[in-house]
Design a protein around this motif. Structure first.
Motif, PDB file in Angstrom:
ATOM      1  N   VAL A 106       5.331  33.336 -19.212  1.00 57.69           N
ATOM      2  CA  VAL A 106       3.891  33.552 -19.362  1.00 57.69           C
ATOM      3  C   VAL A 106       3.563  34.977 -18.928  1.00 57.69           C
ATOM      4  CG1 VAL A 106       3.286  31.133 -19.015  1.00 57.69           C
ATOM      5  CG2 VAL A 106       3.404  32.652 -17.045  1.00 57.69           C
ATOM      6  N   SER A 107       2.370  35.439 -19.290  1.00 53.71           N
ATOM      7  CA  SER A 107       1.957  36.786 -18.884  1.00 53.71           C
ATOM      8  C   SER A 107       1.352  36.737 -17.483  1.00 53.71           C
ATOM      9  CB  SER A 107       0.915  37.331 -19.872  1.00 53.71           C
ATOM     10  OG  SER A 107      -0.277  36.593 -19.754  1.00 53.71           O
ATOM     11  N   ARG A 108       1.174  37.902 -16.906  1.00 59.03           N
ATOM     12  CA  ARG A 108       0.585  37.976 -15.566  1.00 59.03           C
ATOM     13  C   ARG A 108      -0.867  37.515 -15.548  1.00 59.03           C
ATOM     14  NH1 ARG A 108       2.785  40.004 -11.453  1.00 59.03           N
ATOM     15  NH2 ARG A 108       4.563  41.357 -11.355  1.00 59.03           N
ATOM     16  N   THR A 109      -1.513  37.539 -16.685  1.00 61.07           N
ATOM     17  CA  THR A 109      -2.924  37.142 -16.762  1.00 61.07           C
ATOM     18  C   THR A 109      -3.090  35.683 -17.169  1.00 61.07           C
ATOM     19  OG1 THR A 109      -3.034  37.905 -19.044  1.00 61.07           O
ATOM     20  CG2 THR A 109      -3.642  39.496 -17.308  1.00 61.07           C
ATOM     21  N   ALA A 110      -2.001  34.933 -17.187  1.00 62.02           N
ATOM     22  CA  ALA A 110      -2.068  33.537 -17.617  1.00 62.02           C
ATOM     23  C   ALA A 110      -2.924  32.726 -16.643  1.00 62.02           C
ATOM     24  CB  ALA A 110      -0.669  32.948 -17.682  1.00 62.02           C
ATOM     25  N   ASP A 111      -3.696  31.791 -17.208  1.00 67.45           N
ATOM     26  CA  ASP A 111      -4.513  30.934 -16.357  1.00 67.45           C
ATOM     27  C   ASP A 111      -3.712  29.688 -15.952  1.00 67.45           C
ATOM     28  OD1 ASP A 111      -4.438  29.620 -18.747  1.00 67.45           O
ATOM     29  OD2 ASP A 111      -6.587  29.247 -18.879  1.00 67.45           O
ATOM     30  N   ALA A 112      -4.330  28.836 -15.160  1.00 68.53           N
ATOM     31  CA  ALA A 112      -3.649  27.672 -14.606  1.00 68.53           C
ATOM     32  C   ALA A 112      -3.151  26.723 -15.694  1.00 68.53           C
ATOM     33  CB  ALA A 112      -4.567  26.933 -13.642  1.00 68.53           C
ATOM     34  N   MET A 113      -3.905  26.572 -16.772  1.00 66.35           N
ATOM     35  CA  MET A 113      -3.499  25.658 -17.849  1.00 66.35           C
ATOM     36  C   MET A 113      -2.262  26.181 -18.588  1.00 66.35           C
ATOM     37  SD  MET A 113      -5.281  23.003 -17.661  1.00 66.35           S
ATOM     38  CE  MET A 113      -4.815  22.226 -19.178  1.00 66.35           C
ATOM     39  N   GLU A 114      -2.203  27.495 -18.824  1.00 63.74           N
ATOM     40  CA  GLU A 114      -1.031  28.072 -19.485  1.00 63.74           C
ATOM     41  C   GLU A 114       0.213  27.913 -18.620  1.00 63.74           C
ATOM     42  OE1 GLU A 114      -1.469  31.999 -21.515  1.00 63.74           O
ATOM     43  OE2 GLU A 114      -3.496  31.840 -20.666  1.00 63.74           O
ATOM     44  N   ILE A 115       0.062  28.146 -17.329  1.00 63.78           N
ATOM     45  CA  ILE A 115       1.194  28.016 -16.412  1.00 63.78           C
ATOM     46  C   ILE A 115       1.675  26.572 -16.374  1.00 63.78           C
ATOM     47  CG2 ILE A 115       1.849  28.146 -13.976  1.00 63.78           C
ATOM     48  CD1 ILE A 115       0.032  30.633 -13.802  1.00 63.78           C
ATOM     49  N   ARG A 116       0.739  25.644 -16.325  1.00 67.59           N
ATOM     50  CA  ARG A 116       1.094  24.228 -16.260  1.00 67.59           C
ATOM     51  C   ARG A 116       1.804  23.775 -17.539  1.00 67.59           C
ATOM     52  NH1 ARG A 116      -3.110  19.243 -15.545  1.00 67.59           N
ATOM     53  NH2 ARG A 116      -1.551  17.613 -15.355  1.00 67.59           N
ATOM     54  N   SER A 117       1.289  24.186 -18.684  1.00 67.22           N
ATOM     55  CA  SER A 117       1.920  23.756 -19.930  1.00 67.22           C
ATOM     56  C   SER A 117       3.301  24.390 -20.103  1.00 67.22           C
ATOM     57  CB  SER A 117       1.027  24.063 -21.126  1.00 67.22           C
ATOM     58  OG  SER A 117       0.859  25.449 -21.266  1.00 67.22           O
ATOM     59  N   ALA A 118       3.471  25.649 -19.682  1.00 69.33           N
ATOM     60  CA  ALA A 118       4.785  26.298 -19.757  1.00 69.33           C
ATOM     61  C   ALA A 118       5.770  25.589 -18.838  1.00 69.33           C
ATOM     62  CB  ALA A 118       4.663  27.769 -19.373  1.00 69.33           C
ATOM     63  N   TYR A 119       5.318  25.223 -17.632  1.00 71.28           N
ATOM     64  CA  TYR A 119       6.197  24.515 -16.699  1.00 71.28           C
ATOM     65  C   TYR A 119       6.619  23.165 -17.281  1.00 71.28           C
ATOM     66  CZ  TYR A 119       7.682  21.578 -12.883  1.00 71.28           C
ATOM     67  OH  TYR A 119       8.396  20.706 -12.093  1.00 71.28           O
ATOM     68  N   ARG A 120       5.688  22.421 -17.814  1.00 68.53           N
ATOM     69  CA  ARG A 120       6.016  21.090 -18.344  1.00 68.53           C
ATOM     70  C   ARG A 120       6.983  21.184 -19.525  1.00 68.53           C
ATOM     71  NH1 ARG A 120       0.967  16.974 -17.941  1.00 68.53           N
ATOM     72  NH2 ARG A 120       0.882  16.952 -15.675  1.00 68.53           N
ATOM     73  N   ARG A 121       6.763  22.170 -20.387  1.00 63.89           N
ATOM     74  CA  ARG A 121       7.660  22.350 -21.526  1.00 63.89           C
ATOM     75  C   ARG A 121       9.075  22.663 -21.054  1.00 63.89           C
ATOM     76  NH1 ARG A 121       8.925  27.058 -23.342  1.00 63.89           N
ATOM     77  NH2 ARG A 121       7.045  28.027 -22.516  1.00 63.89           N
ATOM     78  N   LEU A 122       9.197  23.600 -20.090  1.00 59.47           N
ATOM     79  CA  LEU A 122      10.515  23.965 -19.579  1.00 59.47           C
ATOM     80  C   LEU A 122      11.143  22.834 -18.764  1.00 59.47           C
ATOM     81  CD1 LEU A 122       9.815  27.661 -18.582  1.00 59.47           C
ATOM     82  CD2 LEU A 122      11.358  26.865 -20.370  1.00 59.47           C
ATOM     83  N   ALA A 123      10.330  22.093 -18.026  1.00 56.31           N
ATOM     84  CA  ALA A 123      10.856  20.989 -17.224  1.00 56.31           C
ATOM     85  C   ALA A 123      11.464  19.919 -18.124  1.00 56.31           C
ATOM     86  CB  ALA A 123       9.762  20.401 -16.345  1.00 56.31           C
ATOM     87  N   ARG A 124      10.824  19.652 -19.264  1.00 53.23           N
ATOM     88  CA  ARG A 124      11.400  18.676 -20.202  1.00 53.23           C
ATOM     89  C   ARG A 124      12.732  19.171 -20.759  1.00 53.23           C
ATOM     90  NH1 ARG A 124       6.060  18.035 -21.900  1.00 53.23           N
ATOM     91  NH2 ARG A 124       6.356  19.522 -23.592  1.00 53.23           N
ATOM     92  N   GLN A 125      12.826  20.464 -21.049  1.00 54.46           N
ATOM     93  CA  GLN A 125      14.051  21.025 -21.618  1.00 54.46           C
ATOM     94  C   GLN A 125      15.174  21.107 -20.594  1.00 54.46           C
ATOM     95  OE1 GLN A 125      13.142  24.895 -23.068  1.00 54.46           O
ATOM     96  NE2 GLN A 125      11.864  24.171 -24.761  1.00 54.46           N
ATOM     97  N   LEU A 126      14.839  21.473 -19.351  1.00 58.59           N
ATOM     98  CA  LEU A 126      15.864  21.826 -18.365  1.00 58.59           C
ATOM     99  C   LEU A 126      16.116  20.764 -17.308  1.00 58.59           C
ATOM    100  CD1 LEU A 126      14.704  25.511 -17.823  1.00 58.59           C
ATOM    101  CD2 LEU A 126      16.577  24.719 -19.255  1.00 58.59           C
ATOM    102  N   HIS A 127      15.463  19.639 -17.377  1.00 58.38           N
ATOM    103  CA  HIS A 127      15.650  18.623 -16.344  1.00 58.38           C
ATOM    104  C   HIS A 127      17.112  18.191 -16.314  1.00 58.38           C
ATOM    105  CE1 HIS A 127      15.274  14.963 -13.989  1.00 58.38           C
ATOM    106  NE2 HIS A 127      14.148  15.503 -13.533  1.00 58.38           N
TER     107      HIS A 127
END
Length: 167
Positions: A106-127
């Protein structure tokens, strides 16, 4: 025992020196490489500070110390009119290539929703249950999310470039 981070440049002769702390608590420069003819014993103490002392017959070299030459014995200023080597700018903290923002993608200006969705996407892939070889990457993603999802920890991270200590 010694690292490249200990090395700096002498102000007079512009050669590389290693700064230590003498028994009197003063800064003391020694040549960077161990020397058999040296008169100064250098060791790293438990806090990681380089300490130096004079070697004598009463106080010989002990295990863990390296014999080094005091820089004052070899320091020769450049000749008059000679141009000194170019000064390197002071080292500043370089942004790490593997920042928490890059880990989450994500970019440095990402808001909380962008960070959360990026985390969930990566968590599903990398669990580790779905991808056994990605355990270390999953831990890095989880740590990045833990810091960036908390507004106060994110502010500290943005100011210092380091993850704040866990509570």
């Amino acid at each position: 025992m010694f690292s490249k981070a200990d090395l700096t440049s002498c102000r007079r002769c512009h050669r590389t020196v290693r700064w230590t702390t003498s028994e009197a608590g003063k800064a003391f420069a020694v040549d960077p490489d161990p020397n058999e003819q040296g008169t100064t014993a250098v060791m790293r103490d438990v806090r990681g500070t380089l300490r130096s002392r004079r070697v004598s017959a009463d106080r010989p070299l002990i295990p863990g110390e390296r014999l080094m030459m005091p820089h004052a014995a070899t320091c020769t200023p450049p000749a008059r009119g000679a141009t000194p080597p170019p000064r390197t700018p002071p080292r500043r903290a370089q942004p790490r290539a593997n920042t928490f923002y890059a880990v989450l993608g994500v970019s440095r200006t990402a808001d909380a929703m962008e960070i959360r969705s990026a985390y969930r996407r990566l968590a599903r892939q990398l669990h580790p249950d779905t991808n056994p070889g990605a355990g270390d990457r999953f831990k890095a993603v989880t740590e990045a999310y833990a810091v960036l999802s908390d507004p106060t920890r994110r502010q500290v991270y943005d100011l210092t470039g380091r993850a704040p200590r866990p509570r």
